[in-house]
Structure formats: structure tokens, C-alpha cells
Design a protein around this motif. Sequence first.
Motif, PDB file in Angstrom:
ATOM      1  N   ASP A  70       0.456  -1.470   0.022  1.00  0.00           N
ATOM      2  CA  ASP A  70       0.337  -0.068   0.086  1.00  0.00           C
ATOM      3  C   ASP A  70       1.002   1.148  -0.282  1.00  0.00           C
ATOM      4  OD1 ASP A  70      -2.585  -1.432  -0.677  1.00  0.00           O
ATOM      5  OD2 ASP A  70      -2.732  -1.612   2.027  1.00  0.00           O
ATOM      6  N   CYS A  71       2.039   1.317   1.145  1.00  0.00           N
ATOM      7  CA  CYS A  71       2.710   2.510   0.289  1.00  0.00           C
ATOM      8  C   CYS A  71       3.548   2.405  -0.556  1.00  0.00           C
ATOM      9  CB  CYS A  71       4.126   1.949   1.886  1.00  0.00           C
ATOM     10  SG  CYS A  71       5.203   3.284   2.039  1.00  0.00           S
ATOM     11  N   VAL A  72       3.925   1.621  -0.921  1.00  0.00           N
ATOM     12  CA  VAL A  72       4.402   1.715  -2.535  1.00  0.00           C
ATOM     13  C   VAL A  72       3.411   2.384  -3.293  1.00  0.00           C
ATOM     14  CG1 VAL A  72       4.847   0.232  -4.369  1.00  0.00           C
ATOM     15  CG2 VAL A  72       6.190   0.309  -1.861  1.00  0.00           C
ATOM     16  N   LEU A  73       2.640   1.589  -3.713  1.00  0.00           N
ATOM     17  CA  LEU A  73       1.281   1.609  -4.538  1.00  0.00           C
ATOM     18  C   LEU A  73       1.306   4.245  -3.743  1.00  0.00           C
ATOM     19  CD1 LEU A  73      -0.946  -1.445  -4.546  1.00  0.00           C
ATOM     20  CD2 LEU A  73       0.663  -0.323  -6.390  1.00  0.00           C
ATOM     21  N   ARG A  74       1.105   3.974  -3.097  1.00  0.00           N
ATOM     22  CA  ARG A  74       0.750   5.285  -2.277  1.00  0.00           C
ATOM     23  C   ARG A  74       1.783   6.482  -2.926  1.00  0.00           C
ATOM     24  NH1 ARG A  74      -1.519   5.792   3.387  1.00  0.00           N
ATOM     25  NH2 ARG A  74      -0.739   8.129   2.963  1.00  0.00           N
ATOM     26  N   ASN A  75       3.327   5.920  -3.386  1.00  0.00           N
ATOM     27  CA  ASN A  75       4.700   6.339  -3.094  1.00  0.00           C
ATOM     28  C   ASN A  75       4.383   7.434  -5.302  1.00  0.00           C
ATOM     29  OD1 ASN A  75       7.096   8.245  -2.388  1.00  0.00           O
ATOM     30  ND2 ASN A  75       7.726   5.713  -4.402  1.00  0.00           N
ATOM     31  N   GLU A  76       4.179   5.504  -5.281  1.00  0.00           N
ATOM     32  CA  GLU A  76       4.087   5.857  -7.523  1.00  0.00           C
ATOM     33  C   GLU A  76       2.825   7.020  -7.380  1.00  0.00           C
ATOM     34  OE1 GLU A  76       4.841   2.132 -10.061  1.00  0.00           O
ATOM     35  OE2 GLU A  76       2.742   1.545  -9.046  1.00  0.00           O
ATOM     36  N   ARG A  77       1.444   6.667  -6.477  1.00  0.00           N
ATOM     37  CA  ARG A  77       0.649   7.686  -7.500  1.00  0.00           C
ATOM     38  C   ARG A  77       1.060   9.347  -6.937  1.00  0.00           C
ATOM     39  NH1 ARG A  77      -2.540   8.485 -11.249  1.00  0.00           N
ATOM     40  NH2 ARG A  77      -3.680  10.664 -10.744  1.00  0.00           N
ATOM     41  N   ILE A  78       2.098   9.296  -5.730  1.00  0.00           N
ATOM     42  CA  ILE A  78       2.738  10.825  -5.349  1.00  0.00           C
ATOM     43  C   ILE A  78       3.648  10.995  -6.650  1.00  0.00           C
ATOM     44  CG2 ILE A  78       3.844  12.054  -4.658  1.00  0.00           C
ATOM     45  CD1 ILE A  78       2.871  10.894  -2.347  1.00  0.00           C
ATOM     46  N   SER A  79       4.237   9.331  -7.246  1.00  0.00           N
ATOM     47  CA  SER A  79       5.345   9.848  -8.891  1.00  0.00           C
ATOM     48  C   SER A  79       4.396  10.510  -9.960  1.00  0.00           C
ATOM     49  CB  SER A  79       5.995   8.284  -8.732  1.00  0.00           C
ATOM     50  OG  SER A  79       6.871   8.399  -7.815  1.00  0.00           O
ATOM     51  N   THR A  80       3.603   9.633 -10.212  1.00  0.00           N
ATOM     52  CA  THR A  80       2.424  10.287 -11.558  1.00  0.00           C
ATOM     53  C   THR A  80       2.052  11.349 -11.535  1.00  0.00           C
ATOM     54  OG1 THR A  80       2.269   7.830 -11.201  1.00  0.00           O
ATOM     55  CG2 THR A  80       0.306   9.343 -12.750  1.00  0.00           C
ATOM     56  N   VAL A  81       1.481  11.977 -10.197  1.00  0.00           N
ATOM     57  CA  VAL A  81       0.904  13.184 -10.371  1.00  0.00           C
ATOM     58  C   VAL A  81       1.892  14.487 -10.890  1.00  0.00           C
ATOM     59  CG1 VAL A  81      -0.168  14.729  -9.461  1.00  0.00           C
ATOM     60  CG2 VAL A  81      -1.799  12.481  -8.939  1.00  0.00           C
ATOM     61  N   ALA A  82       2.913  13.876  -9.827  1.00  0.00           N
ATOM     62  CA  ALA A  82       3.837  15.436  -9.449  1.00  0.00           C
ATOM     63  C   ALA A  82       4.755  14.839 -11.511  1.00  0.00           C
ATOM     64  CB  ALA A  82       4.876  14.507  -8.488  1.00  0.00           C
ATOM     65  N   GLY A  83       5.327  14.201 -11.793  1.00  0.00           N
ATOM     66  CA  GLY A  83       5.973  13.584 -13.246  1.00  0.00           C
ATOM     67  C   GLY A  83       5.372  14.143 -13.824  1.00  0.00           C
ATOM     68  N   ARG A  84       3.126  14.689 -14.001  1.00  0.00           N
ATOM     69  CA  ARG A  84       2.450  14.671 -15.194  1.00  0.00           C
ATOM     70  C   ARG A  84       2.794  16.374 -14.886  1.00  0.00           C
ATOM     71  NH1 ARG A  84      -2.577  12.587 -16.379  1.00  0.00           N
ATOM     72  NH2 ARG A  84      -4.016  13.847 -17.728  1.00  0.00           N
ATOM     73  N   ILE A  85       2.584  17.216 -13.435  1.00  0.00           N
ATOM     74  CA  ILE A  85       3.058  18.497 -14.220  1.00  0.00           C
ATOM     75  C   ILE A  85       3.613  19.575 -14.016  1.00  0.00           C
ATOM     76  CG2 ILE A  85       3.175  20.263 -12.067  1.00  0.00           C
ATOM     77  CD1 ILE A  85       1.521  18.510 -10.237  1.00  0.00           C
ATOM     78  N   MET A  86       4.884  18.075 -14.250  1.00  0.00           N
ATOM     79  CA  MET A  86       6.077  18.554 -14.317  1.00  0.00           C
ATOM     80  C   MET A  86       6.238  18.765 -15.925  1.00  0.00           C
ATOM     81  SD  MET A  86       8.162  20.267 -12.165  1.00  0.00           S
ATOM     82  CE  MET A  86       9.511  20.528 -13.208  1.00  0.00           C
ATOM     83  N   SER A  87       6.500  16.569 -16.727  1.00  0.00           N
ATOM     84  CA  SER A  87       6.163  17.335 -17.762  1.00  0.00           C
ATOM     85  C   SER A  87       5.375  18.201 -18.510  1.00  0.00           C
ATOM     86  CB  SER A  87       5.708  16.494 -18.283  1.00  0.00           C
ATOM     87  OG  SER A  87       6.314  14.728 -18.073  1.00  0.00           O
ATOM     88  N   PHE A  88       4.228  18.850 -18.059  1.00  0.00           N
ATOM     89  CA  PHE A  88       3.421  19.975 -18.447  1.00  0.00           C
ATOM     90  C   PHE A  88       4.594  20.916 -19.034  1.00  0.00           C
ATOM     91  CE2 PHE A  88       0.942  23.187 -18.247  1.00  0.00           C
ATOM     92  CZ  PHE A  88       0.044  23.620 -19.222  1.00  0.00           C
ATOM     93  N   ALA A  89       5.225  21.139 -17.860  1.00  0.00           N
ATOM     94  CA  ALA A  89       5.706  22.366 -17.064  1.00  0.00           C
ATOM     95  C   ALA A  89       7.093  22.768 -18.294  1.00  0.00           C
ATOM     96  CB  ALA A  89       5.882  22.519 -16.083  1.00  0.00           C
ATOM     97  N   GLY A  90       7.577  21.650 -18.609  1.00  0.00           N
ATOM     98  CA  GLY A  90       8.972  21.687 -19.133  1.00  0.00           C
ATOM     99  C   GLY A  90       8.697  21.200 -20.951  1.00  0.00           C
TER     100      GLY A  90
END
Length: 604
Positions: A70-90
Motif C-alpha cells: 500500500d505504501c509503495v502504491l501511494r508513493n507511485e501515485r504521488i510520482s505520477t501526479v508530480a510527473g504529469r505536472i513537471m512534464s507539462f511545465a517542462g
Amino acid sequence: MTIKPNFDANATGGGKDLGNLPEWDLSDLYSGEDAPELKRDLDWLETACADFARDYEGKLAELDAAGLLDCVLRNERISTVAGRIMSFAGLRYYQQTTDASRAKFLSDMQEKITNFTTPLVFFTLELNRLDDGVLDAHFAANADLARYKPVFDRIRAMKPYQLSDELEKFLHDLGVVGDAWEKLFDETIAGLEFTVDGETLNIEGTLNLLTEQDRATREAAARELADVFADNIKTFARVHNTQAKEKEIVDRWRGMPTPQTGRHLSNDVEPEVVEALREAVVAAYPKLSHRYYELKRKWLGLDKMQVWDRNAPLPMEDTRIVDWASAETTVMEAYNAFDPRMGEITAPFFSRGWIDAAVKPGKAPGAFAHPTVTEVHPYVMLNYLGKPRDVMTLAHELGHGVHQVLAAGQGEMLSSTPLTLAETASVFGEMLTFRKLLDNAETPEQRKVLLAGKVEDMINTVVRQIAFYDFECKLHAARRGGELTPDDINALWMSVQAESLGPAFEFMEGYETFWAYIPHFVHSPFYVYAYAFGDGLVNALYSVYAEGDAGFEDKYFEMLKAGGSKHHKELLAPFGLDASDPKFWDKGLDMISGLIDELEAMES
């Protein structure tokens, strides 16, 4: 988190009347800076990071296998959302690096996400304090968790170099400052202006002139590049000094044995494998670059080649411009001929705004494919100007795109491929396109031009990148002894050039500054050997395909789908290949040598 643009090693271009060049439609990420979905994701991310830290900090050792999953999956979801934001900005920023509002937006997003994710630094630190036996028991108890073992292995490879929790958080926060030096480099490069024959050009347009048929134009471009680099050399030297010093400090605190250690760890490759590659390539300089450029010197009718002749077209070369529609047809036919599944994956890139192709003021130079996040799709950036080699660059970057689409099924934490394997599909896509063009050659002259172009690309990808790697090794070693003047860096650059290019060349005054514009040295130290690794790997792989290996296509797709979930040894085993065997690299280099043999035979 920030985008590290994967600039293609051989990106070039030229020409006009190219047809309707596609532009990115970034709305699959967000509709704009003020999109409500963006605000929603930023708000969610801030809360999710705080909740994650509250729920798990200091408690990982207490979790059972299901709790750790569960911990790993929550961490993965955070990475996905942060990655989406930074992909758009970059991606918006790389479309127009000189736009102050886009630069500010990227900086603001970077800062917010750095602040939000600082509380998560504990996660990898605590993972590395777990006992091996405890983790093994968790993996045995929970198959879904065991799927993430490669991620755990890569995290735990950093265990010997881990600092205290407080220092790791400090370095995480300080990352924003290091990124500022990268942005200074990008904005300086994008803002440079070059005047050649009365026309003002950006760096991409000027580098393109080095591939023109007219020798006087090539010389004028080379001399103008040297003059402008010299005018800005203090800035570039300051960026390199600062970046190398920052790396030296962090490496020293971590106890990294060499400046290259961090890159090898992130690439999931053993130092001795990289050294075997380097030694094989350097030993092959005489039979590859030295031999080829001696042939080219004769074709060009020169006593000595100058640096502006390195990428010159051959005298008999067709100077035609390849319009965009023709480039698309060529690559799609080559991909479909290998396997229709390749064509199905590639088609949406052309029709849905996943490619940004045109050269525009302020646009980042070069080419890259950015995977964004696994729930969206990759975006490809080119600077397409219609040279035949631009078609190869398109094939290369779409290969990355195919790889990224296939690997997305692994999820955010397992999809990302180590750099050493990240070039596999791109170089293979280039090879498919090259072989398609070669099969369609109508005359010996056309065949000769195609063979020479491929050899040059391979030399640029293998020989030139290993020379780059040696330059970086020397630069970082020298910086440990103190501040480097521009002349110091120039001397290091020249120390690897003659060795790699060979006796056919003379070097004009001013060429010593040409290290200044290579983005990899700033964005991703020691990245460059991945190009040579990828080319050698694909040459070996393609020779297996050419020999008619049964079921090759299915094995190839399985390899790409694996993403970062398997080590290179495991990925190559189905093809009977092993990169840790020094003879493996000779197999790839022999393919290049064989193409030069064919060119020499055409002379007799």
C-alpha cells in the motif's frame, strides 16, 4: 523532479517547403497554466505528500507485506501526479525557452513540487535501513509487492552512499539551485545568434550549415560558431565549473569512489561493463573513424579534412529536401515491414499532436522523446529541416516513443528504462529505416551515400560519444584539483579529438570551444556512454535478427515491454547475447567495420 531532455546525438536538419509540420497538443496533460485540473492536482499533491509522511515516517519497519505494498502504491501515485505536472511545465518551456513566463512557470512548479515532496525523502532512507531478510520475506509473502523488487534493488544499491536523513532532505531542497544552472545553460544556448552570409540564425540553423554541400558555407558556419562560443565561453566555463564542483562535493560526502559511480548505479550497469565498452571502442578507432575519414578525405578531394568537413555531404549526394509527408511515409513503412504492431503504436504520434517538428525561435535545440507519465503518452520534439538524416532522427525518436508506450504497462516505478537500455528501440528503429532505404537504392551512388551516412551516424553515436565520455572523465578529474579556466577546459576537449577522429583531420583555431554547446555535459553528466552502449547493443541485436532468429519480433516486443523491470543480462539472454562478455562489443563494432569494408570495396 525535472525533465532532462534526451537530446539526440545526431540531430541535424535543413531546408524549406517541408509541408505541414505538426505541433504539440499538450492538452492531454493540462489545457493550460490556469487549468482547474492543474490546481486540483497541485492541491492533491501537497496533501498526499503530507499524509504519506504522517502515515509512514519512522514506521516502515513495522509494516507487513500488504502494508508495504500500500505504501509503495501511494508513493507511485504521488510520482505520477508530480510527473504529469513537471512534464507539462517542462515541455512548454522547451517549446520556447526564451519566453520569460514559461521559464517562470517551470521554476514555480519545480519549487512547489520540491517543497511538497521534501517530506518524502525519508522513504528511500528507511527502505535502505530494512534488513534484507525482512524484505525477502515480504516478497515471498506478496507477489504484487515482489513485482517491485527491481525498484527496491536499485534504491538499495545507493545504500552504501546514503547520508543522514537531515542531509538528504537538505540536498533534496538544494536541487532547485542546481537546476538553475541548467536553465542558465539552456537559455544562453537558445538565445545565441549567429550571422552567416548576412543571415541571422539560432544554433540549430547554424549547426545545420555544417552539413551543407558548399564548403565555403560550412567553413563560414564553423568559424561563426567558434566566434560566438568564444564570446560566451566564460559563462559556459562557469556553468561547467559549478556543476562539476557541486557533483564533487555531493560525491565526496556520499563516499562515491568515482565521479561516474552515480551514473553507473542509475543505469543499473556494472563499471567493468562500461569500461569494456570504452576500451573496445577506443581500440577500434583506427578501423572505424580513422579508416572512414581517410576514405571521406579522398571523396572530398582534400589533402586534409577540417572540422567543417566532418559531416559534409558526399560530392555525389542528392541535396533534395525531404518533406514531412515523405519522412512520415518512409518511417511508417519501415516500422510496419518489421511488424504491424510497430506501425499501430507509431501512427498516433503523427495524427494526435504528439510531435513538435518545426524549428522556431527560442525552441530548444536537438531532439528528444519525453515519456511524460504512464497514464498519458510520450511527446517527441524535433527540429526538422528536411535533410535525409532528419528522417533518421525521426525514426530514432519514434523508436523511443514505441519503447515508452510499451513499457508504460509496467507502471510509473518500473517503466523507466536505464539509460544504457533506453537507446535500444530508438537505434533499432533507425536501423530498420536505414535498411529500408538501402533496399530501395536504385544506383550504386545512392547505395554509397546511404552507407556513408549510416557509418557517419554510427561513428557519431559510438566513437564521438566515447570521446565525449573521456572528455567528461578528464573534466571532472581536473576540477577536483581546482577551478578550471576556459583554456583548461579547451585543452581537455582537444586532447580527445585528434585521437578519436584520426590523422585525416586538421583542427581550426576556435574548435577548442566546441564543448560549450553539448547539453548532456550539463544536464546529465556521463550520460553520453549510453549512446555507444545502445548502438553496440542494437548492432549485436540486429545481427541476430538478420540471421533469422526464430520468434525475434515477439522477443523484441517482450524486451521493450519489460521497461526497467529487468537487468540487461536478463533482457538479452533470450537472444543469446551477454553485454558483460567483452566479445559482445566486438560483435557490434564489427557491423560498423563491415559497412566500411563495403564502402572500400566500392572504390576498387
